[in-house]
Write an enzyme that holds these catalytic residues in place. Structure first.
Site, short mmCIF file in Angstrom:
data_model
loop_
_atom_site.label_atom_id
_atom_site.label_comp_id
_atom_site.label_asym_id
_atom_site.label_seq_id
_atom_site.Cartn_x
_atom_site.Cartn_y
_atom_site.Cartn_z
N GLY A 253 6.32 5.68 8.61
CA GLY A 253 5.45 6.94 8.77
C GLY A 253 5.36 7.27 10.28
N GLU B 29 8.84 16.44 16.19
CA GLU B 29 9.05 16.56 14.94
C GLU B 29 8.16 17.44 13.95
OE1 GLU B 29 10.17 12.88 11.43
OE2 GLU B 29 8.35 12.55 12.84
N LYS C 34 0.77 -1.14 0.06
CA LYS C 34 0.02 0.01 -0.04
C LYS C 34 0.88 1.20 0.14
CE LYS C 34 -3.01 3.00 2.76
NZ LYS C 34 -2.08 4.19 2.11
N CYS D 231 12.50 12.08 7.37
CA CYS D 231 12.37 11.56 9.00
C CYS D 231 13.72 11.72 9.69
CB CYS D 231 11.97 10.05 9.05
SG CYS D 231 13.17 8.96 7.93
N GLU E 82 9.38 1.99 10.98
CA GLU E 82 10.32 3.32 10.69
C GLU E 82 9.47 4.25 11.24
OE1 GLU E 82 12.16 6.07 10.12
OE2 GLU E 82 12.35 5.54 7.98
#
Length: 482
Positions: A230, A385, A177, A286, A252
């Site tokens: 994500g 973040e 996906k 990231c 991750e």
């Protein structure tokens, strides 16, 4: 405008069971460029059945056979490199130069895991040294089974390669996906898979959002493992959904990576590394080194050098050759980052450059780079973040203080150390709690080295032999010597 209302299951495009549709936007022109299905649990069920049917034959092929398919996928990406680079820029907003780097990374990843697949044959049945006389043991590695792969929107074709290549090399069958925000580059994988004549059911591609595809994938008992890249919020939801049945997960997740500029660093060299670490892909990465820790003796000079470089960045059409930064990938992410700049105002942060005070292109989800100095470690901008072109700086007096500040984070994905003495940079880097540490270097992510982080940055590793191991189960045969 493309209409992606079908799912690729068993090497055939089949109508989705989903009735909802999602709009795909070009982040530069703000125009609709596609509509895709939101997906449906029945699509997931069909893909699982396809993957399970294909698993027995695919898992029994030797590594050399699987490697030949991976090489064909790499060849297909190579043939379409320019086409896919442009498509990624149009769908994602990143500049064309960065999109080309992405394609090169993906191609290298498939070729690397072709080699790993071949090497896996050699490792099967390796003897194990035992202390017990008269007994022997041999080790084997089997594929996990059917795996669900879920990737984000910031690096299409790259994060999918990091998952798809090792999964196929290990002998797993996959249900993939991609992000519903950037489905267009990933769609081409189905064409490349078809051209490579991968057996039906080994690769299944499902378009959709979290409700239509992500959630039913995460909880489906026919999927043996989920690998997700994500946000922490979604990753934790997936982990909870996968818990019944003790199914495996690799995650991750987020980062808040530091860049340490030591007292003996060259200011201009440091400025180049800092710029690349935070403003590449408009900060939507990231591992972005969004926390700048600079020795107090260099702070003023470094902020001046960074301000000059920020002013020189050219924003505009990502397909143009003379542009350094494109728009953010979607309006939602731009608005999220703007919210942090508003928070900076509330906290009274000192802006060296404020991304709202620069003239921006008249169209597109643009946000100019921002830079704040002397940011308190209690600030939300220092701790959270942001996933955008926002850099926060803080000064330190001693090496020990720099290490403590760098490690004082919920995340531990990456870090950078810049010093005039490479030995000192490595010594400091070894004290940092992060999965990848660069010293006197840009952020090179290589297929041979692992990717993943400490603490809330995730579970498990991708890339390198560790990435292959993520899709393998270890077993031992133990018995008497005959």
């Amino acid at each position: 405008m493309q209409r992606l209302l079908q799912q690729f299951i068993g090497n055939r495009w089949q109508p989705s069971h989903g009735e909802r549709q999602l709009v795909v936007i070009n982040p530069y022109t703000e125009e609709r460029i596609a509509e895709i299905t939101a997906g449906h649990p029945a699509d997931v069920e069909a893909a699982v059945q396809s993957a399970r049917h294909a698993l027995a034959d695919w898992s029994q092929k030797n590594g050399a056979e699987r490697a030949s398919y991976l090489e064909k996928i790499a060849d297909g990406l190579s043939r379409r490199r320019e086409e896919l680079s442009r498509l990624s820029s149009i769908n994602n907003g990143k500049i064309l130069e960065e999109a080309r780097l992405d394609l090169d990374d993906a191609i290298a990843c498939y070729r690397y895991y072709a080699g790993q697949a071949r090497d896996l044959d050699r490792r099967q049945g390796q003897p194990v040294t035992l202390d017990m006389p008269g007994m022997q043991a041999h080790s084997y590695q089997d594929p996990v089974g059917v795996v669900g792969l879920i990737t984000p929107w910031n690096f299409p074709l790259v994060t999918s390669a990091w998952k798809l290549a090792p999964a196929l090399a290990a002998g797993c069958t996959v249900i993939f996906k991609p992000s519903e925000v950037t489905p267009l580059p990933e769609q081409v994988l189905a064409d490349i898979i078809t051209e490579a004549e991968l057996p039906a059911g080994v690769f299944n591609l499902l378009f959709g959002d979290g409700e239509g595809i992500g959630a039913p994938m995460s909880s489906h008992k026919g999927i043996d493992k989920i690998s997700f890249t994500g946000s922490n919020r979604v990753g934790e939801t997936i982990m909870a959904a996968a818990a019944p049945g003790s199914r495996r997960v690799s995650l991750e997740l987020g980062g808040k990576s530091p860049v340490l500029v030591l007292a003996d660093a060259d200011v201009n060299e440091a400025a180049e590394y800092v710029m690349a670490g935070i403003y590449f892909n408009a900060g939507q990465i990231c591992s972005a080194t969004s926390r700048l820790l600079v020795h107090e003796s260099l702070a003023d000079a470094l902020y001046q050098a960074l301000g000059q470089r920020i002013d020189a960045l050219r924003l505009g059409n990502p397909l143009a050759d003379d542009i350094d930064m494109g728009p953010l990938t979607c309006a939602r992410q731009r608005d999220t980052v703007l919210g942090y700049l508003t928070q900076a105002d509330r906290e009274g942060l000192s802006a060296v450059r404020d991304g709202r005070q620069r003239a921006l292109p008249k169209q597109g989800y643009f946000l100019a780079p921002s830079l704040y100095r002397d940011v308190p470690v209690t600030s939300r901008l220092w701790q959270e973040e942001i996933f955008g072109p926002v850099l926060c700086g803080h000064s330190f007096a001693t090496e020990e203080q720099a290490v403590a500040l760098a490690n004082d984070s919920d995340f531990g994905l990456a870090a950078t150390v810049i010093s005039g003495d490479p030995g000192r940079a490595r010594r400091v880097g070894k004290q940092l709690q992060a999965g990848t540490i660069w010293y006197n270097s840009p952020q090179l992510v290589l297929p041979e080295t692992s990717w993943g982080g400490f603490k809330r940055s995730g579970i498990g590793r991708e890339l390198g032999p560790w990435g292959l191991s993520a899709y393998l189960e270890v077993k031992h045969m133990v018995g008497p010597i005959v």
